[in-house]
Design a protein around this motif. Structure first.
Motif, PDB file in Angstrom:
ATOM      1  N   ALA A 108       1.158  -1.129   0.017  1.00  0.00           N
ATOM      2  CA  ALA A 108       0.190   0.110   0.390  1.00  0.00           C
ATOM      3  C   ALA A 108       0.487   0.795   0.210  1.00  0.00           C
ATOM      4  CB  ALA A 108      -0.937   0.050   0.970  1.00  0.00           C
ATOM      5  N   ALA A 109       1.831   1.057   0.299  1.00  0.00           N
ATOM      6  CA  ALA A 109       3.125   2.532   1.050  1.00  0.00           C
ATOM      7  C   ALA A 109       3.788   2.499  -0.683  1.00  0.00           C
ATOM      8  CB  ALA A 109       4.334   1.638   1.646  1.00  0.00           C
ATOM      9  N   ALA A 110       3.466   1.645  -1.605  1.00  0.00           N
ATOM     10  CA  ALA A 110       3.349   2.394  -3.160  1.00  0.00           C
ATOM     11  C   ALA A 110       2.854   1.901  -3.860  1.00  0.00           C
ATOM     12  CB  ALA A 110       4.565   0.670  -3.612  1.00  0.00           C
ATOM     13  N   VAL A 111       1.316   2.663  -3.750  1.00  0.00           N
ATOM     14  CA  VAL A 111       0.867   2.865  -4.535  1.00  0.00           C
ATOM     15  C   VAL A 111      -0.431   4.094  -4.549  1.00  0.00           C
ATOM     16  CG1 VAL A 111      -1.677   2.116  -5.302  1.00  0.00           C
ATOM     17  CG2 VAL A 111      -0.602   0.253  -4.683  1.00  0.00           C
ATOM     18  N   SER A 112      -0.357   5.636  -5.551  1.00  0.00           N
ATOM     19  CA  SER A 112      -0.714   6.379  -4.826  1.00  0.00           C
ATOM     20  C   SER A 112      -2.287   6.197  -5.263  1.00  0.00           C
ATOM     21  CB  SER A 112       0.260   6.802  -6.514  1.00  0.00           C
ATOM     22  OG  SER A 112       1.469   7.273  -6.917  1.00  0.00           O
ATOM     23  N   LEU A 113      -2.691   7.132  -4.737  1.00  0.00           N
ATOM     24  CA  LEU A 113      -4.306   6.971  -4.783  1.00  0.00           C
ATOM     25  C   LEU A 113      -4.568   8.573  -5.719  1.00  0.00           C
ATOM     26  CD1 LEU A 113      -6.732   6.773  -3.001  1.00  0.00           C
ATOM     27  CD2 LEU A 113      -6.211   8.750  -1.718  1.00  0.00           C
ATOM     28  N   ARG A 114      -5.776   8.473  -6.603  1.00  0.00           N
ATOM     29  CA  ARG A 114      -6.372   9.010  -7.098  1.00  0.00           C
ATOM     30  C   ARG A 114      -7.498   9.501  -7.303  1.00  0.00           C
ATOM     31  NH1 ARG A 114      -2.710   5.479  -9.640  1.00  0.00           N
ATOM     32  NH2 ARG A 114      -0.681   6.252 -11.074  1.00  0.00           N
ATOM     33  N   ALA A 115      -7.783  11.052  -7.627  1.00  0.00           N
ATOM     34  CA  ALA A 115      -8.532  11.190  -8.223  1.00  0.00           C
ATOM     35  C   ALA A 115     -10.365  10.710  -8.161  1.00  0.00           C
ATOM     36  CB  ALA A 115      -8.982  12.753  -8.126  1.00  0.00           C
ATOM     37  N   GLY A 116     -11.431  10.106  -7.147  1.00  0.00           N
ATOM     38  CA  GLY A 116     -11.953   8.945  -7.089  1.00  0.00           C
ATOM     39  C   GLY A 116     -11.912   8.071  -6.755  1.00  0.00           C
ATOM     40  N   ASP A 117     -10.587   7.363  -6.181  1.00  0.00           N
ATOM     41  CA  ASP A 117     -10.791   6.053  -5.548  1.00  0.00           C
ATOM     42  C   ASP A 117     -11.703   5.788  -4.950  1.00  0.00           C
ATOM     43  OD1 ASP A 117      -9.007   5.560  -8.004  1.00  0.00           O
ATOM     44  OD2 ASP A 117      -7.026   5.835  -6.370  1.00  0.00           O
ATOM     45  N   ARG A 118     -11.462   4.880  -5.022  1.00  0.00           N
ATOM     46  CA  ARG A 118     -12.701   3.351  -3.562  1.00  0.00           C
ATOM     47  C   ARG A 118     -11.850   2.708  -3.148  1.00  0.00           C
ATOM     48  NH1 ARG A 118     -18.661   3.074  -4.554  1.00  0.00           N
ATOM     49  NH2 ARG A 118     -19.404   5.461  -5.408  1.00  0.00           N
ATOM     50  N   VAL A 119     -10.859   3.023  -1.903  1.00  0.00           N
ATOM     51  CA  VAL A 119     -10.137   1.761  -1.333  1.00  0.00           C
ATOM     52  C   VAL A 119     -10.753   1.307  -0.503  1.00  0.00           C
ATOM     53  CG1 VAL A 119      -8.226   2.197  -0.248  1.00  0.00           C
ATOM     54  CG2 VAL A 119      -7.953   3.844  -1.868  1.00  0.00           C
ATOM     55  N   TRP A 120     -10.918   0.278  -0.191  1.00  0.00           N
ATOM     56  CA  TRP A 120     -11.631  -0.529   0.812  1.00  0.00           C
ATOM     57  C   TRP A 120     -10.413  -1.873   0.912  1.00  0.00           C
ATOM     58  CZ3 TRP A 120     -15.331  -4.665  -0.999  1.00  0.00           C
ATOM     59  CH2 TRP A 120     -15.954  -5.122  -0.120  1.00  0.00           C
ATOM     60  N   TRP A 121     -10.605  -1.738   2.505  1.00  0.00           N
ATOM     61  CA  TRP A 121      -9.569  -2.807   3.283  1.00  0.00           C
ATOM     62  C   TRP A 121     -10.746  -3.783   4.258  1.00  0.00           C
ATOM     63  CZ3 TRP A 121      -4.067  -3.234   3.258  1.00  0.00           C
ATOM     64  CH2 TRP A 121      -3.606  -2.295   3.720  1.00  0.00           C
ATOM     65  N   ASP A 122     -10.131  -4.708   4.117  1.00  0.00           N
ATOM     66  CA  ASP A 122     -10.407  -6.155   4.679  1.00  0.00           C
ATOM     67  C   ASP A 122      -9.968  -6.902   5.666  1.00  0.00           C
ATOM     68  OD1 ASP A 122     -13.716  -7.711   4.914  1.00  0.00           O
ATOM     69  OD2 ASP A 122     -12.624  -9.093   4.305  1.00  0.00           O
ATOM     70  N   ARG A 123     -10.233  -7.479   6.260  1.00  0.00           N
ATOM     71  CA  ARG A 123      -9.569  -8.518   6.762  1.00  0.00           C
ATOM     72  C   ARG A 123     -10.888  -9.426   6.850  1.00  0.00           C
ATOM     73  NH1 ARG A 123     -10.194 -10.878  12.508  1.00  0.00           N
ATOM     74  NH2 ARG A 123      -8.109 -11.616  12.916  1.00  0.00           N
ATOM     75  N   HIS A 124     -10.351 -10.691   6.562  1.00  0.00           N
ATOM     76  CA  HIS A 124     -10.283 -12.595   6.067  1.00  0.00           C
ATOM     77  C   HIS A 124      -9.887 -13.594   6.064  1.00  0.00           C
ATOM     78  CE1 HIS A 124     -10.430 -11.244   1.424  1.00  0.00           C
ATOM     79  NE2 HIS A 124      -9.756 -11.998   1.654  1.00  0.00           N
ATOM     80  N   ASP A 125     -10.391 -14.012   5.902  1.00  0.00           N
ATOM     81  CA  ASP A 125      -9.721 -15.516   6.329  1.00  0.00           C
ATOM     82  C   ASP A 125      -9.196 -16.369   5.244  1.00  0.00           C
ATOM     83  OD1 ASP A 125      -9.448 -18.576   5.715  1.00  0.00           O
ATOM     84  OD2 ASP A 125     -10.723 -19.225   7.973  1.00  0.00           O
ATOM     85  N   TRP A 126      -8.612 -16.498   4.592  1.00  0.00           N
ATOM     86  CA  TRP A 126      -7.746 -16.327   3.067  1.00  0.00           C
ATOM     87  C   TRP A 126      -7.218 -18.155   3.028  1.00  0.00           C
ATOM     88  CZ3 TRP A 126      -2.791 -18.170   2.655  1.00  0.00           C
ATOM     89  CH2 TRP A 126      -1.704 -17.250   3.591  1.00  0.00           C
ATOM     90  N   SER A 127      -7.855 -19.398   3.665  1.00  0.00           N
ATOM     91  CA  SER A 127      -7.547 -20.753   3.283  1.00  0.00           C
ATOM     92  C   SER A 127      -8.064 -21.077   2.366  1.00  0.00           C
ATOM     93  CB  SER A 127      -7.955 -21.382   5.073  1.00  0.00           C
ATOM     94  OG  SER A 127      -9.192 -20.840   5.156  1.00  0.00           O
ATOM     95  N   ALA A 128      -9.102 -20.727   1.998  1.00  0.00           N
ATOM     96  CA  ALA A 128      -9.405 -21.295   0.668  1.00  0.00           C
ATOM     97  C   ALA A 128      -9.942 -20.404  -0.636  1.00  0.00           C
ATOM     98  CB  ALA A 128     -12.211 -20.553   0.983  1.00  0.00           C
ATOM     99  N   ALA A 129      -8.999 -19.702  -0.515  1.00  0.00           N
ATOM    100  CA  ALA A 129      -9.192 -18.511  -2.092  1.00  0.00           C
ATOM    101  C   ALA A 129      -7.182 -17.767  -1.305  1.00  0.00           C
ATOM    102  CB  ALA A 129      -9.211 -18.241  -2.121  1.00  0.00           C
ATOM    103  N   MET A 130      -6.185 -17.539  -1.813  1.00  0.00           N
ATOM    104  CA  MET A 130      -5.122 -16.877  -1.694  1.00  0.00           C
ATOM    105  C   MET A 130      -4.847 -15.534  -2.290  1.00  0.00           C
ATOM    106  SD  MET A 130      -1.190 -18.838  -1.382  1.00  0.00           S
ATOM    107  CE  MET A 130      -1.147 -17.824  -0.955  1.00  0.00           C
ATOM    108  N   ARG A 131      -6.211 -15.032  -3.076  1.00  0.00           N
ATOM    109  CA  ARG A 131      -6.088 -14.492  -4.228  1.00  0.00           C
ATOM    110  C   ARG A 131      -7.941 -14.225  -4.237  1.00  0.00           C
ATOM    111  NH1 ARG A 131      -5.944 -13.339  -9.790  1.00  0.00           N
ATOM    112  NH2 ARG A 131      -4.953 -11.197  -9.990  1.00  0.00           N
ATOM    113  N   VAL A 132      -8.101 -13.179  -3.599  1.00  0.00           N
ATOM    114  CA  VAL A 132      -9.082 -12.632  -4.522  1.00  0.00           C
ATOM    115  C   VAL A 132      -9.069 -11.177  -5.552  1.00  0.00           C
ATOM    116  CG1 VAL A 132     -11.397 -11.795  -4.069  1.00  0.00           C
ATOM    117  CG2 VAL A 132     -10.163 -14.073  -2.306  1.00  0.00           C
TER     118      VAL A 132
END
Length: 307
Positions: A108-132
């Motif tokens: 996240a420290a390497a990603v610039s924020l741009r006008a209009g961006d919707r940023v969503w943080w979610d904490r979840h169990d990733w045992s069934a899918a390492m990637r969404v």
């Protein structure tokens, strides 16, 4: 990005960023910040006007608006407002973030924020899918502001281009001032284009960009599994276990991606009635804070099933 495979990337980024301050550029206007847990099931913060600074990054946006603990030189989020990653009941739990509905591939420290961006943080169990790779809960993004500051062409591909579901999806896009081409189904990924596929699953399923939806979250990132014949949709819990099998009249609105390709959205169903239900769910209020949505008897079912 918080899971173990990202740690090495975060370490490298933290070294590169060490000593680099933020500039005094213009503040990105119209940004939004959402913080949830358990795949959006519980909202912790939902800020339509978060505190924003000039030349902002996704990490700095989070730090301005929440209490954040980091590791590995500041490139790895360990906790937000005291809620930490780690293990729960023997299963891995971590913080993940999405910008305009696209899962992060960098710290996240390497990603610039741009006008209009919707940023969503979610904490979840990733045992069934390492990637969404993509979620629907930031709709109308990524169609309005695009990806990495680049607005992309949108193509609505329909099983029947002149059908009412196709027209309704087009009208929904137009309501957000999103120009979209309408056409028949293609069976190959179109580079630098955001695609929305509309129609019954048995017609859409030959498209390689979405065929992972028949195999569950490990392949698609979507906590549902569509039957090969398209006649039923199994909805899954956070650990990828079947909770319910939904039959005729069932719809699904989801987004997925193959590798590093652009996400492909599907508005589909077990039959024409299911597609119609999915089209009705294709709107901001129903999709907000959802990773994907199944629709049974016109009732939205957030995916994964958390209860």
């Amino acid at each position: 990005m918080s899971r173990a495979p990202a740690i090495a990337v975060a370490l490298a980024l933290s070294l590169a960023l060490a000593g680099c301050g933020l500039g005094a550029g213009d503040e990105p206007a119209g940004t939004k910040l959402t913080i949830t847990r358990d795949f959006g099931a519980r909202a912790l913060r939902d800020l339509d006007a978060p505190k924003v600074g000039g030349d902002e990054t996704v990490m700095r946006l989070l730090q301005r608006n929440a209490k954040v603990s980091t590791r590995y030189g500041g490139g790895f989020v360990q906790a937000i407002d005291g809620l930490a990653g780690g293990r729960s009941g023997g299963h891995p739990m971590d913080w993940f973030y999405y910008v305009n509905g696209i899962e992060a591939s960098r710290g996240a420290a390497a990603v610039s924020l741009r006008a209009g961006d919707r940023v969503w943080w979610d904490r979840h169990d990733w045992s069934a899918a390492m990637r969404v790779p993509a979620v629907v809960g930031s709709f109308p993004e990524p169609f309005v502001h695009g990806i990495d500051g680049k607005r992309l062409p949108v193509r609505i591909e329909c099983a029947a281009p002149g059908s009412d579901p196709c027209r309704q999806v087009s009208k929904r896009m137009a309501a957000y001032d999103v120009p979209a081409a309408i056409g028949g189904l293609l069976t190959a990924h179109v580079e630098e284009t955001l695609r929305v596929l509309v129609g019954p699953w048995h017609v859409l399923r030959n498209d390689h960009a979405i065929d992972g939806l028949e195999h569950g979250p490990k392949q698609s990132g979507v906590y549902a599994r569509i039957a090969h014949d398209g006649r039923s949709i199994v909805v899954l819990d956070v650990r990828g276990r079947a909770k319910h099998t939904l039959g005729p009249g069932t719809g699904l609105v989801a987004a997925t991606a193959v590798g590093d390709k652009r996400p492909t959205w599907v508005v589909t169903g077990t039959d024409d009635a299911g597609v119609a239900s999915a089209v009705r769910a294709f709107e901001e209020g129903t999709l907000a804070h959802r990773f994907a949505v199944a629709v049974g008897n016109d009732l939205p079912i957030p995916l994964p099933v958390t209860r």
